[in-house]
Design an enzyme around this catalytic site. Structure first.
Site, mmCIF file in Angstrom:
data_model
loop_
_atom_site.group_PDB
_atom_site.id
_atom_site.type_symbol
_atom_site.label_atom_id
_atom_site.label_comp_id
_atom_site.label_asym_id
_atom_site.label_seq_id
_atom_site.Cartn_x
_atom_site.Cartn_y
_atom_site.Cartn_z
ATOM 1 N N HIS A 88 56.157 67.707 -20.423
ATOM 2 C CA HIS A 88 56.119 66.569 -19.497
ATOM 3 C C HIS A 88 56.658 67.036 -18.150
ATOM 4 O O HIS A 88 57.002 68.195 -17.966
ATOM 5 C CB HIS A 88 56.978 65.417 -20.028
ATOM 6 C CG HIS A 88 56.413 64.766 -21.246
ATOM 7 N ND1 HIS A 88 55.239 64.041 -21.225
ATOM 8 C CD2 HIS A 88 56.854 64.728 -22.527
ATOM 9 C CE1 HIS A 88 54.993 63.569 -22.433
ATOM 10 N NE2 HIS A 88 55.953 63.973 -23.249
ATOM 11 N N CYS B 9 51.726 66.260 -25.312
ATOM 12 C CA CYS B 9 52.612 65.641 -26.292
ATOM 13 C C CYS B 9 51.823 64.846 -27.344
ATOM 14 O O CYS B 9 51.161 65.442 -28.181
ATOM 15 C CB CYS B 9 53.666 64.785 -25.593
ATOM 16 S SG CYS B 9 55.158 64.532 -26.592
#
EC number: 6.3.5.13
Length: 236
Positions: free
Chosen positions: A194, A96
């Site tokens: 994630h 990310c």
């Protein structure tokens, strides 16, 4: 592995800035899957006030909010250790915010372009909408990982340049742009997943190990594989 040691050195970059979504799970699973194969490991935690060692084998970066992301990128560029490690062949796994800042450019909270670390040929900016939810993608067959699953929560949109390749083709979710998810270049890999990513995708953890160790023995299916299959079944 490292030129100076037979121990696999796992370097966790800036846990004080880039660990928003339980990214320590990536460290724990990578270490565990190495040790189950008899590979001795050492975890090196590098805080944002510390220099980044060049002698590591696998470097992990996690997610972060806008301001910590900017600070992390500035310090990594000034330090130079991560770039030198990648140039000498270390594996890098970035998630990310970490994925965006190892690229050439990324966007700040006002959509202004800022320079990244420059070890992955991607460029990230801010999209009109936020990507939130489960994501499923099919990894480039050349990597031998198969289908991956995760959770995304980002407003970034990422384009992959000619020196890199998309990590995967998106089945569900947004990822880079609704069509692809993540990118890799040599042994540098970035993703929006994630979950954390490696507990949910043990084959992805094993890819990182193969990059640094070579051939590794398969492990019998365990909770990681069950979690992977459970999440796929739940969202597809």
């Amino acid at each position: 592995m490292s030129d100076t040691s037979s121990t696999l050195r796992i370097v966790w970059i800036y846990p004080d800035l880039l660990s928003t979504y339980g990214d320590q799970g990536n460290v724990l699973v990578l270490r565990r899957r190495a040790e189950l194969r008899g590979i001795p490991t050492e975890v090196v935690r590098v805080h944002s006030s510390d220099p980044v060692p060049v002698e590591g084998d696998i470097y992990l970066l996690g997610g972060g909010e806008d301001r910590p992301q900017i600070l992390a990128a500035q310090r990594l560029r000034a330090d130079g250790g991560l770039k030198r490690a990648a140039e000498r062949g270390a594996a890098v796994f970035a998630v990310c915010a970490g994925y965006q800042i190892i690229g050439e450019t990324y966007g700040d909270d006002a959509a202004n372009p800022l320079p990244g670390v420059g070890i992955l040929d991607v460029r990230s900016g801010r999209g009109d909408t936020r990507a939130v939810g489960e994501i499923v993608a099919d990894v480039d067959p050349a990597l031998g990982v198969g289908r991956i699953t995760g959770f995304e929560n980002h407003q970034g949109r990422t384009s992959v340049g000619p020196s890199a390749k998309p990590l995967s083709t998106t089945v569900l979710g947004i990822g880079n742009d609704g069509a692809t998810e993540g990118a890799y270049q040599g042994q540098v890999l970035g993703t929006y997943l994630h979950g954390p990513a490696l507990p949910r995708n043990p084959a992805l953890a094993d890819l990182l190990l193969r990059w640094r160790v070579g051939d590794i023995q398969p492990l019998p299916p365990s909770w990681g594989e069950r979690l992977h299959d459970e999440r796929l079944a739940a969202v597809l």
